[in-house]
Design a protein around this motif. Structure first.
Motif, PDB file in Angstrom:
ATOM      1  N   ASN A 168      -5.445   5.989  -3.497  1.00 38.58           N
ATOM      2  CA  ASN A 168      -4.651   4.927  -2.570  1.00 38.58           C
ATOM      3  C   ASN A 168      -4.570   3.562  -2.964  1.00 38.58           C
ATOM      4  O   ASN A 168      -5.311   2.611  -2.419  1.00 38.58           O
ATOM      5  CB  ASN A 168      -5.259   5.253  -1.162  1.00 38.58           C
ATOM      6  N   ARG A 178       4.815   8.901  -6.780  1.00 38.59           N
ATOM      7  CA  ARG A 178       4.045  10.353  -6.376  1.00 38.59           C
ATOM      8  C   ARG A 178       2.891  10.811  -7.257  1.00 38.59           C
ATOM      9  O   ARG A 178       2.023  11.181  -6.861  1.00 38.59           O
ATOM     10  CB  ARG A 178       5.237  11.237  -6.708  1.00 38.59           C
ATOM     11  N   LYS A 219       0.123   8.323  -5.725  1.00 40.59           N
ATOM     12  CA  LYS A 219      -0.245   9.050  -4.590  1.00 40.59           C
ATOM     13  C   LYS A 219      -1.387  10.159  -4.697  1.00 40.59           C
ATOM     14  O   LYS A 219      -2.212  10.449  -3.983  1.00 40.59           O
ATOM     15  CB  LYS A 219       0.928   9.160  -3.770  1.00 40.59           C
ATOM     16  N   CYS A 254       0.870  -1.279  -0.237  1.00 42.35           N
ATOM     17  CA  CYS A 254       0.098   0.018  -0.131  1.00 42.35           C
ATOM     18  C   CYS A 254       0.922   1.134  -0.060  1.00 42.35           C
ATOM     19  O   CYS A 254       2.145   1.034   0.237  1.00 42.35           O
ATOM     20  CB  CYS A 254      -1.036  -0.040   1.263  1.00 42.35           C
ATOM     21  N   LEU A 255       0.288   2.291   0.111  1.00 42.70           N
ATOM     22  CA  LEU A 255       0.978   3.830  -0.254  1.00 42.70           C
ATOM     23  C   LEU A 255       1.935   3.974   0.944  1.00 42.70           C
ATOM     24  O   LEU A 255       2.913   4.518   0.902  1.00 42.70           O
ATOM     25  CB  LEU A 255       0.092   4.726  -0.400  1.00 42.70           C
ATOM     26  N   GLU A 256       1.523   3.431   2.312  1.00 48.22           N
ATOM     27  CA  GLU A 256       2.508   3.480   3.314  1.00 48.22           C
ATOM     28  C   GLU A 256       3.371   2.726   3.250  1.00 48.22           C
ATOM     29  O   GLU A 256       4.491   2.662   4.258  1.00 48.22           O
ATOM     30  CB  GLU A 256       1.540   3.078   4.662  1.00 48.22           C
ATOM     31  N   GLY A 257       3.446   1.637   2.628  1.00 43.38           N
ATOM     32  CA  GLY A 257       4.787   0.893   2.246  1.00 43.38           C
ATOM     33  C   GLY A 257       4.420  -0.553   2.749  1.00 43.38           C
ATOM     34  O   GLY A 257       5.402  -1.562   2.875  1.00 43.38           O
ATOM     35  N   ASN A 258       3.273  -0.988   3.598  1.00 42.41           N
ATOM     36  CA  ASN A 258       3.053  -2.180   4.238  1.00 42.41           C
ATOM     37  C   ASN A 258       2.666  -3.110   3.227  1.00 42.41           C
ATOM     38  O   ASN A 258       1.861  -2.857   2.367  1.00 42.41           O
ATOM     39  CB  ASN A 258       1.692  -2.131   5.231  1.00 42.41           C
TER      40      ASN A 258
END
Length: 410
Positions: free
Chosen positions: A374, A367, A370, A171-175
């Motif tokens: 999401n 970017r 983003k 995901c965008l948070e990197g998880n």
């Protein structure tokens, strides 16, 4: 880059000389130059196949499209770079045409080109070749065997050489939210082959179902062995050709595989590959519905590329749509691509579908995504496809612990 061999087709002498010097500045000295398509053909006939062909599209008489067709038919280039001052939508259409003819398209150079842009495209060729194309794509030119010459009974003996690599999805948070299973052939003489190099043979030999069940088993084996931080099984996605849905026992076999590995149905996504003119019979649709009711996820792969995507999206019980790399690469500089992606995200949100975007290769791509929404992402910027052991190490490294210490790896 000293080992690269490059052809330049450019009818303007000054531009031709400038490109030659740019290649030299990037360490490329084996350069063929041509001001006409005919002279390019003659050079290729004398000097043989090139790694990269830089093709000027707009020329009097025979133009870059003619050379691209020749390169594709004769297998004389590992990849092409388009050189033109044409509009972006024209370049995109030419890129699509070249890919349909079987060529890798590294990108395009707007005139006048610069040393940095040339270097970036050449580096992308070397990076992709190192990972996905470790051997020549024309085996007949080497001393090793040509896998295309294998008979069905000989292909049966290669099953032990089929390996599965996994590409992370985040995901965008990197998880980490899952992986896609991608098959490879670990050929004893030709090295690691990608599906484009052997899948047609597998299909013609009637081994596609055997290959698919092999990949599914390896994917579920990984899911059973890896737990995410929330203690859930690692979600895995497996590509399914529509013709496999014609098997009456397809849903039963999928559910049996899940039970055999002790993996919940919710951890499995079946990515239905686009097939031209594919219409599912009522019993096939019923099978997919049974899998969805059991908890399996269903993804429409390469959304927007096939001719029947919208119809299939409405007709089948999809839970996810997957945007191909053609829409993602260079999206930051192409407002049309950004508009397509934004539209797909809006549609997916209104239909309560998850979205996965492929081909995230640069921080600029990230970017741009983003800024639009999401979605879940996968691509070389995040991680390349890797073997299961390497993937476990990759996961553990991201958690800041060794593989043996990671409590959610077992």
């Amino acid at each position: 880059m000293h080992s690269l061999k490059v052809l330049i087709l450019e009818d303007h002498p000054f531009q031709l000389m400038a490109l030659h010097q740019m290649l030299n500045a990037n360490g490329v000295f084996d350069v063929l130059t041509a001001e006409t398509v005919e002279s390019a053909r003659q050079s290729l006939a004398r000097r043989g196949r090139v790694d990269v062909a830089i093709c000027d599209l707009q020329m009097p008489g025979a133009d870059g499209l003619d050379l691209i067709q020749h390169l594709a038919c004769a297998g004389l280039a590992g990849a092409v770079v388009l050189l033109s001052g044409a509009e972006r939508n024209v370049l995109d259409s030419v890129s699509q045409l070249a890919r349909q003819q079987g060529l890798r398209v590294l990108g395009s150079l707007q005139k006048p080109a610069c040393v940095a842009s040339v270097r970036k495209l050449l580096e992308s060729y070397l990076d992709e070749t190192a990972i996905d194309h470790p051997v020549p794509t024309a085996p007949q030119c080497s001393e090793g065997p040509d896998p295309r010459a294998l008979q069905p009974e000989q292909l049966m003996q290669t099953i032990a050489q089929w390996v599965v690599h996994f590409q992370p999805k985040v995901c965008l948070e990197g998880n980490l939210v899952g992986v896609e299973a991608l098959v490879r052939w670990q050929h004893p003489e030709l090295g690691l082959l990608t599906p484009g190099q052997f899948l047609p043979m597998i299909e013609n030999a009637g081994l596609l179902a055997r290959l698919t069940w092999h990949v599914l088993d390896r994917a579920l084996e990984l899911s059973a062995a890896v737990r995410l931080a929330n203690a859930l099984h690692l979600p895995v996605a497996v590509n399914i050709a529509p013709r496999l849905l014609e098997q009456e026992d397809f849903p039963r076999q999928v559910l049996a595989a899940l039970a055999r590995h002790g993996v919940p149905a919710s951890a499995l996504t079946l990515e239905i590959i686009e097939a031209q003119g594919c219409q599912l019979a009522p019993e096939q649709l019923e099978g997919l519905l049974r899998l969805r009711l059991a908890g399996c996820q269903l993804s429409i792969d390469d959304f927007g590329v096939g001719e029947s995507n919208l119809q299939r999206l409405l007709a089948l019980p999809f839970s996810e749509l997957k945007l191909p790399s053609e829409f993602i690469r260079g999206m930051a500089e192409d407002e049309r691509k950004a508009a397509v992606v934004a539209g797909a995200l809006i549609m997916a949100r209104r239909m309560d579908l998850k979205v996965v975007v492929e081909g995230v290769e640069t921080v600029e791509d990230l970017r741009a995504i983003k800024a639009l929404g999401n979605p879940i992402m996968q691509g070389y910027f995040i991680a390349r496809p890797m073997a299961s052991l390497e993937l476990k190490r990759w996961i553990a490294d991201r958690e800041g612990v060794s593989c043996g210490q990671a409590g959610w790896l077992r």
